[in-house]
Design an enzyme around this catalytic site. Sequence first.
Site, short mmCIF file in Angstrom:
data_model
loop_
_atom_site.label_atom_id
_atom_site.label_comp_id
_atom_site.label_asym_id
_atom_site.label_seq_id
_atom_site.Cartn_x
_atom_site.Cartn_y
_atom_site.Cartn_z
N ALA A 112 0.93 -1.11 0.03
CA ALA A 112 0.27 0.14 0.28
C ALA A 112 0.59 1.42 -0.25
O ALA A 112 2.37 0.82 0.26
CB ALA A 112 -0.83 0.44 1.29
N LYS A 113 -0.01 2.28 -0.21
CA LYS A 113 0.74 3.29 0.09
C LYS A 113 -0.33 4.53 0.09
O LYS A 113 -0.99 4.36 -0.07
CB LYS A 113 2.20 3.89 -1.61
#
Length: 424
Positions: A112-113
């Site tokens: 994720a980011k």
Amino acid sequence: MSKAVVSTLYDSDVFRMACRQFDQAADAINLPEDIRDRTKYPRRCLAVSLPVRRDNGGVTVFEGYRVQHNLSTGPSKGGIRFHESVTLGEVAALAMWMSWKCSLVGLPYGGAKGGVIVNPRELSLSELEHLSRRYMQEMIGFVGPEVDIAAPDVGTNEQIMAWMMDTYSNHVGHISPGVVTGKPISLGGSEGRREATGAGIAYLVGKYLEDMKIPINGSTVAIQGFGNVGSESAAALSSMGAKIVAVSDYTGGIYNAAGIDIKKALAYLRYARTLKDFDGGEPIANDRLLELDCTVLIPAALERVITKDNAPRLKCRLLAEGANGPTTNEADRIIEARGDIELIPDILCNSGGVIVSYFEWLQNLQSFYWSRDDVIAKLHAILDKAKDSVEYQKRKLKFGRRLAALTLGIGRVAEAKQKRGLFP
Ligand code: NAD
């Protein structure tokens, strides 16, 4: 086989670059068509407006994102970036690389980011706190220790992680340290986390130089970016005997053929907040730094700085990718064709950060804390195993090192998705 119907939501140079890397790796291992698009594209994203009360009484609305690329192999994991050039496409590309990285080093996470379009240097401390808390408030239904776990990235730090953890904990009604990593030690942060990415880079640089039969003692290192990753890499490598000949930040760089005094540079940075006017060497522009004659080049700032234009002019022996995505697809091809530069690809090179973040999360879940020596020994064991697996894949399939690393990371995510099946 029908292809994905993909919108232009993430379209950007950096997302296309990550997609090209994926396509090349998928072709190289003959990944079945029916699993490709499912593995490649992000699972979901959230875009939020973040109104922040300014010190002058006004209100500014910032835009923020979170992209969860893969949720099939565990909760998703990835940093939050505060930078003025953040885009949804960049966040998606960074989330994708987190998936391959976690998979490559064997962590039970998807990628994720997150990001906010903001220059944090233009905010006061209290405005930064409001923005950080607001971001987490908006993310509450979307994240959590078993869902998606954040960490620092460009422009964010331990203090911001502390505010985010506090915001989430206030919402759930009890302290929940496992929702973010990279926290201060007093709030459940891990020994060794602050230096983990740089320490991991330095460890791998040491191992690869050994393979190349180049003594680390006296080897020269140029580093672009002097934040968490760049400065910790510099400190670790200089303590191993390397000579740091150039460092830089967004204001430009410093070059000193005799070696920069890293302790002095760090002390200056603490007080001046940038390297501008640091008197430990002569000024050098960021693009010139990349082309210096040195043993090791470490890009440790932003993506896409090594391009088809400067790749033919690089003069390093080892390119250690501290940043995520510093090398464009075209530059990759040029470097491989040159054959005189060894590459440690980003998803291996900077994985020390997420590995120790994983240790922090484990310690939070168990409320049982480890010593620094324990953390470092376990970090080295994981890095050794990941390096060996990349070298084995490289030899067995006659791949370049990036392709070897990507095919391992991508192959494992695809296999997990296939085994889980398609619901409903
Ligand atoms: P940071 O904010 O602590 O430092 C970033 C550094 O880059 C600063 O010195 C900044 O001045 C410099 N910089 C910004 N724009 C620049 C430009 N245009 N030219 C030259 N320098 C510039 O961020 P960080 O956490 O050190 O992250 C750096 C890179 O490492 C990013 O690609 C990030 O995704 C990656 N990374 C970070 C971690 C981590 O644990 N923090 C882990 C893995 C990978």
